[in-house]
Design a protein around this motif. Structure first.
Motif, PDB file in Angstrom:
ATOM      1  N   CYS A 190      -7.947 -45.765  65.538  1.00  0.00           N
ATOM      2  CA  CYS A 190      -6.509 -45.795  65.240  1.00  0.00           C
ATOM      3  C   CYS A 190      -5.784 -46.544  66.341  1.00  0.00           C
ATOM      4  N   CYS A 211      -1.535 -42.894  69.081  1.00  0.00           N
ATOM      5  CA  CYS A 211      -2.806 -43.199  69.739  1.00  0.00           C
ATOM      6  C   CYS A 211      -2.600 -44.257  70.828  1.00  0.00           C
ATOM      7  N   CYS A 258      -2.531 -37.360  64.623  1.00  0.00           N
ATOM      8  CA  CYS A 258      -1.776 -37.818  65.798  1.00  0.00           C
ATOM      9  C   CYS A 258      -1.731 -36.784  66.920  1.00  0.00           C
TER      10      CYS A 258
HETATM   11  S1  FES Z   1      -1.251 -42.465  65.516  1.00  0.00           S
HETATM   12 FE1  FES Z   1      -3.392 -42.261  65.703  1.00  0.00          FE
HETATM   13  S2  FES Z   1      -3.884 -40.659  64.351  1.00  0.00           S
HETATM   14 FE2  FES Z   1      -1.768 -40.958  64.060  1.00  0.00          FE
END
Ligand code: FES
Length: 159
Positions: free
Chosen positions: A85, A90, A130
């Motif tokens: 991600c 992330c 997230c």
């Molecule tokens: S921003 Fe990476 S899982 Fe949601």
């Protein structure tokens, strides 16, 4: 020398079956792509043309759907698909370190497949995890709160 691409009778039957459920065949495009990918592991250009004929939709329309969905692979992929991600949370939690570890450990960049066909590395938008970022998925498995060390250990469990 080019060879003629032919969908298998199983693939054609499966796509034809879907046509019974929908008046607008555009609703079948993703399912048709999945049918081909399930059988072959990816969707070659020539399969796009064949699907277009069956659904009576232009190849470019099929292509645009295939390109839009990250789960449809337009080139051969490895036995294990790693999706990291790179969305905002992330990013804030340091996905870049995880990406770098993956690239260095596997000697590939995003979009590439390892020479032994063991892994393909793909970026993906938010995995819906997230609050436990940084997050990656390997095949259908979701991994949370990764560190560079835990990421390397994780790879060892996929052959
Ligand atoms: S921003 Fe990476 S899982 Fe949601």
């Amino acid at each position: 020398m080019s060879t003629t691409f032919i969908l298998s009778s199983f693939e054609i039957d499966e796509i034809e079956k879907q046509k019974k459920y929908y008046e607008n065949y555009r609703a079948i495009i993703i399912e048709a792509l999945k049918i081909v990918q399930k059988k072959r592991g990816w969707v070659p250009d020539s399969a796009i043309v064949e699907i277009a004929k069956i659904l009576n939709i232009s190849s470019s329309d099929i292509e645009s759907v295939a390109t839009f969905y990250s789960q449809i692979y337009r080139q051969p992929v490895g036995r294990n698909i790693i999706r990291y991600c790179d969305s905002v949370v992330c990013y804030l939690m340091g996905y870049q370190k995880i990406k770098k570890v993956l690239e260095n450990h596997l000697s590939i960049k995003k979009g590439d497949t390892t020479l032994d066909k063991r892994f393909t590395l793909l970026p993906v938008c938010c995995l819906g995890n997230c609050d436990k970022s940084p997050t990656i998925m390997i095949n259908e498995d979701l991994y949370s709160k990764l560190t560079p060390e835990s990421t390397i250990n994780l790879l060892e469990s996929y052959k």
